[in-house]
Design an enzyme around this catalytic site. Structure first.
Site, mmCIF file in Angstrom:
data_model
loop_
_atom_site.group_PDB
_atom_site.id
_atom_site.type_symbol
_atom_site.label_atom_id
_atom_site.label_comp_id
_atom_site.label_asym_id
_atom_site.label_seq_id
_atom_site.Cartn_x
_atom_site.Cartn_y
_atom_site.Cartn_z
ATOM 1 N N LYS A 112 48.756 33.897 36.860
ATOM 2 C CA LYS A 112 47.823 33.948 37.987
ATOM 3 C C LYS A 112 47.951 35.213 38.849
ATOM 4 O O LYS A 112 49.048 35.700 39.086
ATOM 5 C CB LYS A 112 48.066 32.743 38.906
ATOM 6 C CG LYS A 112 48.016 31.397 38.238
ATOM 7 C CD LYS A 112 46.616 30.876 38.000
ATOM 8 C CE LYS A 112 45.911 30.514 39.263
ATOM 9 N NZ LYS A 112 46.533 29.461 40.043
ATOM 10 N N SER A 143 52.071 32.864 41.018
ATOM 11 C CA SER A 143 52.399 31.449 41.087
ATOM 12 C C SER A 143 53.821 31.254 40.605
ATOM 13 O O SER A 143 54.269 31.904 39.667
ATOM 14 C CB SER A 143 51.433 30.681 40.179
ATOM 15 O OG SER A 143 51.970 29.424 39.848
ATOM 16 N N GLU A 153 42.151 33.749 50.913
ATOM 17 C CA GLU A 153 42.185 32.308 51.208
ATOM 18 C C GLU A 153 42.726 32.034 52.600
ATOM 19 O O GLU A 153 42.181 31.218 53.353
ATOM 20 C CB GLU A 153 43.041 31.576 50.168
ATOM 21 C CG GLU A 153 42.421 31.564 48.778
ATOM 22 C CD GLU A 153 43.397 30.992 47.747
ATOM 23 O OE1 GLU A 153 43.318 29.790 47.460
ATOM 24 O OE2 GLU A 153 44.256 31.761 47.245
ATOM 25 N N HIS A 208 21.725 30.786 47.995
ATOM 26 C CA HIS A 208 22.177 29.519 47.394
ATOM 27 C C HIS A 208 23.193 29.764 46.266
ATOM 28 O O HIS A 208 23.291 28.957 45.346
ATOM 29 C CB HIS A 208 20.993 28.715 46.841
ATOM 30 C CG HIS A 208 19.847 28.556 47.782
ATOM 31 N ND1 HIS A 208 19.659 27.434 48.534
ATOM 32 C CD2 HIS A 208 18.821 29.385 48.100
ATOM 33 C CE1 HIS A 208 18.561 27.565 49.272
ATOM 34 N NE2 HIS A 208 18.038 28.740 49.028
#
Lengths: 462, 462, 462, 462
Positions: free
Chosen positions: C284, C278, C291, C157
């Site tokens: 970043k 970025s 992703e 979880h």
């Protein structure tokens, strides 16, 4: 075996296993109240155009109302011996009123009847769902209002991007949900069409008054092509598409809750009454509600794929394949309603943890973009400004420094355009405040939006 | 390796295989004209609010227009060394106008820029698709008009149900397509939203005039929440849903064409210019166009599932996952446009085969419902009427007789309610003519609808 | 227009738009080398059974080898004027060797030919994919070995459950991938079937030697039913299913990388060469590779849904619908290969951050289960032990204490069964060490497994 | 509210709506017998390794057997107050045997317990499904045998391709089904793995003997990584993939039945006991069974998409999302079992209509390929032979002649290679007989295959 109402031609009984396999009574019982409601309107019309007598109308109407009462009180339990809910209602009617029941199905086929029941059902459930969407929005707006000063990291790629107001972040979901509601409203236009009178597919040689039925049932339009009326399941496919998109939104919200509730983030504490524990690991407070909501997007996608596949390459008009629309639709309606309700409940009791959020933001360089914009405002080309702040970040990383600790001289060693004003930007809150565009995370913008939503949703009173 | 515009912080080159893996230039080149159009509006605004000088505006504008011309003439071929179309356009701009190009990206992130490009693209393509839907409708209406007297079996379960007019059957598709168009129109409302100014996610500290950009680009609304603006792909999911439903409709039409073009049916003859032959079986005239259209529903469903899955459980705001929206969307647009166009062409040249249709209907008992309705009109309860005609069919089957051959005495031996008038109903055409309900297959109803569609679509002139 | 090889019967040209719509040459060119390879085997067989002369064989063989060389050197570019790759190869052969080329298609249809090409293609790609799976496993095993002492929180979880070895966690993925490979191996059994000789659907009246062709092409079995041979796309559906499951596994791995690479977790540092920056937020270091891998599961699901939908309700034998199998299959193959390769690269350079991991575990109560088990071993019923440790956790939370800080007296106040031995369990590492079951996170178990994998994969030398 | 077994730490009750939302008891009750069976093996092992006494074992064992009897007799009805079946069984056990029940869960977590239950369930159902596949195959083989001389048109593109034996056509489905069975057999290898002992995720500190449990439950292998053991749902995804492919096969068979049962085809007559009628159109004998089977492929695809989506991007190890695996799996099992059974029943009573088939084939030119092959056998290049027969077909169409009516002179006017022998080929049956390749429709080939299947399936005796 139940004597089939359609067995006229058949000199041979249907096999019992075929009866079981083709029966829909185990699930379409759910349509009973809509079926009775449709029948009530239908017989009013039959009497109006003279196809049944007033006496017949009275008997049928009173029988149907009795069934309606039985449904309301939970006494109507058709059992598995009927093929479907339409047969079950008619059979019950016959028990109550006798032979007059044989006139109920005049000018009607189960093909248009089931289309009517489904549309009545869905029209009602869309309103239910839209109400629950509003409730969820309302509860999120309240959390946003309560925490309206809280600055959090705005994430892209799950990396800190720029500081934003939590309220701004939550309102992004409120916007999504509002699109969901508008999508359902548009879908409703295509649900809100009265199919009865299409018969099996060709219309009827009897002088049925379709507009009158539509009026009695509150439909805006009457289906204009009888073949289309019985072969159309667009309304269900469109609803399931909208449901799938809502599922996406809820899964995104749920994912964030799971991540933010993790020990490492600790941005939120989901109330223990909305957590569950472990039979094995006594220390756990698990975000099961969010996990299940996340998972149930799969179920919504599955229902959509089911119906699209069912309808693929079906010739006109009605085919028995279309009976497979119901369980997918019912499941999606139930899934949406329970997910929206449980999430509304979860948000009612959620608590944000400002201390954890602040700790996470320390030294995260998420002010970099604001620094770059500061240079741009001083006349530096954007690409150059980006390069300068990039180097500043790299330098800080090397020296293990935070932006917050920088001195003005250090800033200026990277660009002479930095001046006193730049120092203010090194605070996360200041970065939020200096935003100027409409729709941005600027407090004025967010407060304006918050107030508009509060007003619209009546969030103050709920 | 191309020097990345974002490499400020990075002290290490991106691995070439990562560059290849993450690049979108191989497919997002398709957005080039939208990207340039968006940039033109963006710089007009930058000048208006004073973030660039008028001289800079002139240079950037002229450079962008040069690129636009290169795109139109097919000379703009960015090649694989750029990461994406945004970088490719900016790089080309810099080649043309030099340093001033560095100001183009002021107040903009690729996150809001790509959202803008996608919306511009889709807004345009939705209009294209709606035009093609109309063309297909127009061609079907013409076929319906040409064959407006032709009675065919109306099918349910691929069995003859009741006789209907072919025109009525074809208009059912025209209705479906018209719902498709209205669904796209509704979708457009949620596409027609201007995201620029959202920046990476937080909005901007620069005084950008978002309404002005929206006005220049013809958008009705400006995105009201910057986080939502960059994380929203609803417009693409909704479009893909609508595309899937159109795919269902086209697959149904295609299935009927394949079946009706079969030797056994021979209801239609697809023009040989729309068939293909076999490399092995020289006698074949295969309905490949219809088969491929039927199959391409799968592709549309697949694209929808792809994007729903991509978006499932993505936290806010932008994530690189969202780059995977493009190929699914492009493929769906292309699939829809080609399928609609080819089907419009196919219908332009199709020929129906009245002789085969008539032969198929002989002795099919599809008048049974009309007979039952006749009894109902005489006062017989529907269920009883259904039983009577059922027995009549069974009797004919046993005696190998057609309805068309029945004598009045035979009819009356089943019910004394049958009289002379019933004899007329034994013809299929008469069954069609005696329909009375709105939306039915009655010739008056169908003609009214046909004329309305002809007027609406301008089918007379096309 | 290209003169169609099948145009014998047609007195009318196919419409150019139909040619474009039905052509597969734009994508099936990819099968060119398999098509030539299949043709080479086919003509050897034709000569063996006397259907072509040895001289004809020599000419055709030499022509085909010339085309094969052109393919290898990249010179073979069929262009859009051919319908498909089969026609393109045959046309090129005719250019090279003249009339003898007309004998190539003897005893063959494009229906069995394309089935052969697809099977040859997939057989090869399955091996490629299995090799890449092994490479990824190898790189993960190395990371596991390097960090073999590192204890991390085992999550359920996304909450800390029990301490586990990182190596144990990584080996869970190695197991998954190994199942993927075994699934592909099983799939291969159903790919490895030679369809040629099935002709269009009925087999051939010519004395073709199918076993000989199978032997030349290295197939284990010959398709035993010619109708099935041309209508079967199970091998593609089964492969796409396996691909979708691999997609699930990679998406899970990618999700963990994104979460663990977040500032809040900081469990891993993905090498900068595997990150991207970025254009807007210079600080970043985004995990774009992970992703995109996560997102590409959507693409794999989409391809599976596409083909399942295409095949739904298709009558036997070949239908043109089946042409739509290719792009879905090609895309899935490419997606899998690139994702597996890029992930293998990413793992090669990943670094774990023991300090962050340790910090996260401090005071996380994940030793609770071990404490409960300690009581059980002392004779306490499990449910009672669970209750005791639950109270202990609650008490610590109230007093803001960590397990690590507890004194023996405090423990004993909750249960007299706690003794000195229990104190050892308050360390996370000790909890790992005291595991006893096979397959557990006990260091001996994990080392045994690690060594077995290293040996199997040759991870030491790679 | 039921007092939760895991509520040790919780100072706050779970919200009742959360209890309802997260409960699985409404559907996982279905696993009760597997749950008890697993528990029986578990306690035997606990006693063997000394974690419970022999007396305790006896009590627990006898209590569990009592529950097992209650399940068998239908008396075990846990009701909605338990969270899941595991809790319900344990609670019932406690009612029966008292405190000793508290030891049942020793060394076990619901995470590994549910994985065990699911695997026991699926192992059993896969065998059920394989048995039903065999039954369907057996019934189809019998129909093939009964009609073993019947020549039908072999279709491609739903056009007559070449004549084939019906038996050959039906055996194509028998082959498909046999692949389905082999796919399930392979899937079983990955189902047949014993997860117990994995605990929540880390294994156990208690000296559990996992191999002993596996042996008692008849598992071949023990899960080798405890984290993988509780986070793996591959077995369910793989099963659902196989189920979807079976769904495709059944939908193809169903589509053919619907088409062949149409008035226009009339190739088959589905027995009236497997048809249903119409409430509105008394003459109909609708192939509803086939239609529903066709539609239910959608449901199987939907379940697959559901589970793939649920599992997408889930971090390790167990997440509550995984609870959503059950309903999809149960529904797929039920759908498959009922579809296979009903189709087996349908085939048992189907009748083919040789007269309609013969009529359909008259003048269909499906002998064209055989004529072309005849020319090839005489030395004519294939492409030339194809052109010649193409012209022959075109000529017959123009002159409205059938192949069957051609004279030898007419044939020879198209190619001098035609001689007396060619005349034989003008009969459809002859075309079938002259096939020579293995796996072709040649009667010897088909009889060989039929006999092999009869032997394998015991079709003679069933």
């Amino acid at each position: 075996m139940n004597k089939k109402l359609w067995s006229g031609r058949f000199d041979k009984a249907t096999s019992p296993e075929v009866e079981r396999f083709t029966a829909s009574i185990t699930f379409d019982t759910r349509l009973c109240k809509h079926d009775v409601r449709g029948s009530l309107a239908h017989v009013e019309m039959l009497a109006k155009v003279g196809l049944i007598s007033h006496a017949e109308l009275k008997r049928i109407r009173s029988g149907l109302k009795e069934i309606r009462d039985e449904i309301r009180s939970g006494k109507f339990k058709p059992g598995a011996r009927y093929e479907d809910i339409h047969m079950a209602v008619e059979a019950r009617l016959k028990q109550i009123i006798g032979a007059a029941a044989d006139k109920l199905h005049t000018g009607r086929s189960r093909n248009d009847q089931v289309a009517l029941d489904m549309r009545l059902f869905l029209r009602e459930e869309i309103e239910n769902i839209r109400t629950r969407i509003e409730q969820l929005q309302r509860n999120m707006v309240k959390v946003a209002w309560t925490n309206r000063k809280l600055v959090i990291p705005g994430f892209t790629h799950l990396q800190h991007g720029q500081p934003v107001l939590l309220a701004h972040h939550l309102l992004a979901y409120v916007e999504m949900l509002s699109r969901d509601s508008s999508r359902l409203e548009d879908c409703l236009k295509r649900v809100d069409i009265m199919p009865l009178g299409a018969g099996a597919l060709a219309g009827s040689g009897l002088p049925l008054d379709r507009k009158y039925v539509a009026k009695l049932l509150g439909f805006t339009r009457v289906a204009v092509n009888s073949i289309d009326a019985v072969s159309d399941r667009d309304f269900a496919m469109e609803f399931l598409s909208s449901a799938a998109i809502i599922g996406v939104h809820l899964s995104r919200m749920a994912e964030e809750l799971v991540v933010w509730h993790s020990r490492e983030f600790s941005f939120v504490e989901i109330d223990l009454s909305y957590c569950t524990g472990s039979s094995f690991m006594p220390q756990k407070a698990n975000p099961d509600v969010a996990e299940l909501v996340r998972a149930k997007s799969g179920r919504l996608f599955g229902s959509l794929v089911t119906l699209l596949t069912v309808m693929k390459a079906l010739p006109l008009a009605y085919n028995r394949d279309m009976q497979e629309d119901k369980e997918a639709l019912f499941d999606a309606v139930d899934t949406l309603e329970s997910c929206l309700t449980i999430m509304a409940g979860l948000w009612r009791k959620i608590r944000f943890q400002p201390a954890s959020v602040r700790e996470a933001m320390g030294g995260d360089f998420s002010q970099a973009t604001d620094l770059a914009e500061y240079l741009v405002a001083k006349g530096c080309p954007f690409r150059e400004a980006h390069r300068v702040t990039g180097k500043l970040v790299a330098n800080c990383l090397r020296k293990k420094k935070k932006f917050e600790d920088l001195k003005i001289e250090e800033l200026r060693s990277f660009s002479p355009l930095f001046d006193r004003g730049a120092m203010g930007i090194l605070s996360h809150a200041r970065g939020v405040e200096r935003k100027k565009t409409s729709g941005s995370t600027a407090p004025t913008e967010v407060m304006r939006s918050l107030k508009a939503w509060k007003k619209k949703l009546g969030a103050g009173n709920a």
